[in-house]
Motif scaffolding. Structure first.
Motif, PDB file in Angstrom:
ATOM      1  N   LEU A  69      19.198  46.119  72.133  1.00  0.00           N
ATOM      2  CA  LEU A  69      19.053  44.526  72.459  1.00  0.00           C
ATOM      3  C   LEU A  69      19.654  43.880  71.148  1.00  0.00           C
ATOM      4  O   LEU A  69      20.251  42.769  71.201  1.00  0.00           O
ATOM      5  CB  LEU A  69      17.512  44.343  72.753  1.00  0.00           C
ATOM      6  CG  LEU A  69      17.344  44.754  74.207  1.00  0.00           C
ATOM      7  CD1 LEU A  69      15.797  44.521  74.420  1.00  0.00           C
ATOM      8  CD2 LEU A  69      18.366  44.366  75.196  1.00  0.00           C
ATOM      9  N   ALA A  70      18.976  44.170  69.756  1.00  0.00           N
ATOM     10  CA  ALA A  70      19.322  43.476  68.721  1.00  0.00           C
ATOM     11  C   ALA A  70      20.950  43.712  68.277  1.00  0.00           C
ATOM     12  O   ALA A  70      21.435  42.467  67.927  1.00  0.00           O
ATOM     13  CB  ALA A  70      18.441  44.325  67.584  1.00  0.00           C
ATOM     14  N   ARG A  71      21.335  44.699  68.558  1.00  0.00           N
ATOM     15  CA  ARG A  71      22.951  44.778  68.530  1.00  0.00           C
ATOM     16  C   ARG A  71      23.725  43.870  69.584  1.00  0.00           C
ATOM     17  O   ARG A  71      24.544  43.368  69.064  1.00  0.00           O
ATOM     18  CB  ARG A  71      23.156  46.300  68.434  1.00  0.00           C
ATOM     19  CG  ARG A  71      24.857  46.849  68.873  1.00  0.00           C
ATOM     20  CD  ARG A  71      24.583  48.173  69.514  1.00  0.00           C
ATOM     21  NE  ARG A  71      26.000  48.700  69.548  1.00  0.00           N
ATOM     22  CZ  ARG A  71      26.753  49.236  68.765  1.00  0.00           C
ATOM     23  NH1 ARG A  71      26.371  49.658  67.670  1.00  0.00           N
ATOM     24  NH2 ARG A  71      28.068  49.565  69.250  1.00  0.00           N
ATOM     25  N   GLY A  72      23.167  44.058  70.584  1.00  0.00           N
ATOM     26  CA  GLY A  72      23.702  42.979  71.811  1.00  0.00           C
ATOM     27  C   GLY A  72      23.706  41.606  71.339  1.00  0.00           C
ATOM     28  O   GLY A  72      24.770  40.991  71.474  1.00  0.00           O
ATOM     29  N   ALA A  73      22.615  41.274  70.845  1.00  0.00           N
ATOM     30  CA  ALA A  73      22.417  39.863  70.627  1.00  0.00           C
ATOM     31  C   ALA A  73      23.425  39.394  69.543  1.00  0.00           C
ATOM     32  O   ALA A  73      23.869  38.445  69.461  1.00  0.00           O
ATOM     33  CB  ALA A  73      20.987  39.412  70.219  1.00  0.00           C
ATOM     34  N   TRP A  74      23.739  40.336  68.539  1.00  0.00           N
ATOM     35  CA  TRP A  74      24.545  40.209  67.402  1.00  0.00           C
ATOM     36  C   TRP A  74      25.929  40.230  67.615  1.00  0.00           C
ATOM     37  O   TRP A  74      26.826  39.102  67.303  1.00  0.00           O
ATOM     38  CB  TRP A  74      24.214  41.000  66.236  1.00  0.00           C
ATOM     39  CG  TRP A  74      25.416  40.802  65.212  1.00  0.00           C
ATOM     40  CD1 TRP A  74      25.350  39.691  64.177  1.00  0.00           C
ATOM     41  CD2 TRP A  74      26.275  41.828  64.633  1.00  0.00           C
ATOM     42  NE1 TRP A  74      26.294  40.113  63.515  1.00  0.00           N
ATOM     43  CE2 TRP A  74      26.939  41.244  63.610  1.00  0.00           C
ATOM     44  CE3 TRP A  74      26.729  43.032  65.150  1.00  0.00           C
ATOM     45  CZ2 TRP A  74      28.074  41.906  62.853  1.00  0.00           C
ATOM     46  CZ3 TRP A  74      27.814  43.755  64.358  1.00  0.00           C
ATOM     47  CH2 TRP A  74      28.230  43.069  63.365  1.00  0.00           C
ATOM     48  N   GLN A  75      26.442  41.041  68.673  1.00  0.00           N
ATOM     49  CA  GLN A  75      27.824  41.018  68.982  1.00  0.00           C
ATOM     50  C   GLN A  75      28.217  40.667  70.412  1.00  0.00           C
ATOM     51  O   GLN A  75      29.732  40.675  70.785  1.00  0.00           O
ATOM     52  CB  GLN A  75      28.266  42.661  68.610  1.00  0.00           C
ATOM     53  CG  GLN A  75      28.047  43.649  69.763  1.00  0.00           C
ATOM     54  CD  GLN A  75      28.387  45.101  69.470  1.00  0.00           C
ATOM     55  OE1 GLN A  75      28.695  45.293  68.309  1.00  0.00           O
ATOM     56  NE2 GLN A  75      28.208  45.725  70.570  1.00  0.00           N
ATOM     57  N   GLY A  76      27.315  40.516  71.125  1.00  0.00           N
ATOM     58  CA  GLY A  76      27.369  39.953  72.574  1.00  0.00           C
ATOM     59  C   GLY A  76      27.968  40.935  73.636  1.00  0.00           C
ATOM     60  O   GLY A  76      28.461  40.731  74.773  1.00  0.00           O
ATOM     61  N   THR A  77      27.855  42.375  73.516  1.00  0.00           N
ATOM     62  CA  THR A  77      28.334  43.422  74.175  1.00  0.00           C
ATOM     63  C   THR A  77      27.266  44.364  74.504  1.00  0.00           C
ATOM     64  O   THR A  77      26.345  44.591  73.431  1.00  0.00           O
ATOM     65  CB  THR A  77      29.509  43.977  73.858  1.00  0.00           C
ATOM     66  OG1 THR A  77      29.411  44.701  72.731  1.00  0.00           O
ATOM     67  CG2 THR A  77      30.644  43.056  74.024  1.00  0.00           C
ATOM     68  N   TYR A  78      27.032  45.044  75.383  1.00  0.00           N
ATOM     69  CA  TYR A  78      25.939  46.071  75.801  1.00  0.00           C
ATOM     70  C   TYR A  78      26.611  47.370  76.268  1.00  0.00           C
ATOM     71  O   TYR A  78      27.683  47.279  77.139  1.00  0.00           O
ATOM     72  CB  TYR A  78      25.039  45.423  76.635  1.00  0.00           C
ATOM     73  CG  TYR A  78      24.302  44.285  76.100  1.00  0.00           C
ATOM     74  CD1 TYR A  78      23.009  44.281  75.305  1.00  0.00           C
ATOM     75  CD2 TYR A  78      24.846  43.075  76.299  1.00  0.00           C
ATOM     76  CE1 TYR A  78      22.568  43.065  74.824  1.00  0.00           C
ATOM     77  CE2 TYR A  78      23.999  41.808  75.834  1.00  0.00           C
ATOM     78  CZ  TYR A  78      23.109  41.962  75.156  1.00  0.00           C
ATOM     79  OH  TYR A  78      22.427  40.869  74.561  1.00  0.00           O
TER      80      TYR A  78
END
Length: 205
Positions: free
Chosen positions: A156-165
């Motif tokens: 979730l933290a990674r996705g919030a930063w880069q916009g992809t999941y």
């Protein structure tokens, strides 16, 4: 922990299988990223977002420890139980939730089958054939939840930063945090149940 020659040989085979699966996928991902103008760092960053890859690495490390240093903590029943539970759920989750999402071909199909079917099946068979001499404590499945919950926090933290999941069921952009939280809770319950069942197989020996 049973440390006979057969157990260590089987652990070495499992470690080799997991390493083959991960390295093949890494090679394919690197080729894809390079074709798009990226580099090795980008390929590794992408791979690090997948629970499948992390769990295959986890299994490979615990199996390697069982083969070469069976007295090490990494080879202990609790760590091994967590890794086995995770990889079994990788196989089940992929088959039920993700198998229809894409249709890999060629070497990608080989890597896909190794990561999602061969390694999970081999890890489960290894646990059943060579269970730990001392089973994990009854509270172990609860402690094992730290791993998938830490992964959800990471993704979730990674996705919030880069916009992809990496997976559609954790895609906050498409589903929202409430739905993703519900999905995470359901998967956590599945992990807990699977861990309890896996532990039970060792207790009954």
């Amino acid at each position: 922990m049973r440390t006979g020659r057969g157990s260590r040989f089987a652990a070495a085979g499992l470690a080799l299988l997991a390493a083959t699966a991960v390295l093949l996928q890494a090679w394919l991902s690197l080729a894809l990223v390079r074709g798009q103008g990226g580099g090795a760092g980008q390929a590794l960053w992408t791979l690090a977002g997948y629970f499948t890859i992390l769990s295959n690495v986890f299994v490979g490390l615990t199996a390697a420890a069982q083969a070469v240093a069976p007295g090490a903590r990494l080879a202990g029943p609790s760590v091994r139980g967590c890794a086995t539970t995770a990889i079994v759920l990788v196989g089940i989750g992929y088959h039920l939730l993700l198998r229809q999402v894409w249709d890999p071909q060629g070497w990608q199909r080989v890597a896909d089958d190794l990561l999602h079917y061969a390694v999970p099946a081999a890890a489960l068979l290894h646990w059943l054939a060579f269970p730990p001499r001392e089973p994990p404590p009854a509270t172990a499945p609860l402690r094992w939840l730290v791993y998938p919950l830490a992964y959800f926090g990471w993704v979730l933290a990674r996705g919030a930063w880069q916009g992809t999941y990496p997976y559609p069921f954790v895609d906050v952009a498409a589903l929202g945090y409430a739905r993703v939280g519900f999905n995470a809770a359901g998967l956590a319950v599945a992990f807990l149940v699977a861990g309890a069942l896996l532990r039970r197989t060792a207790v009954r020996r």
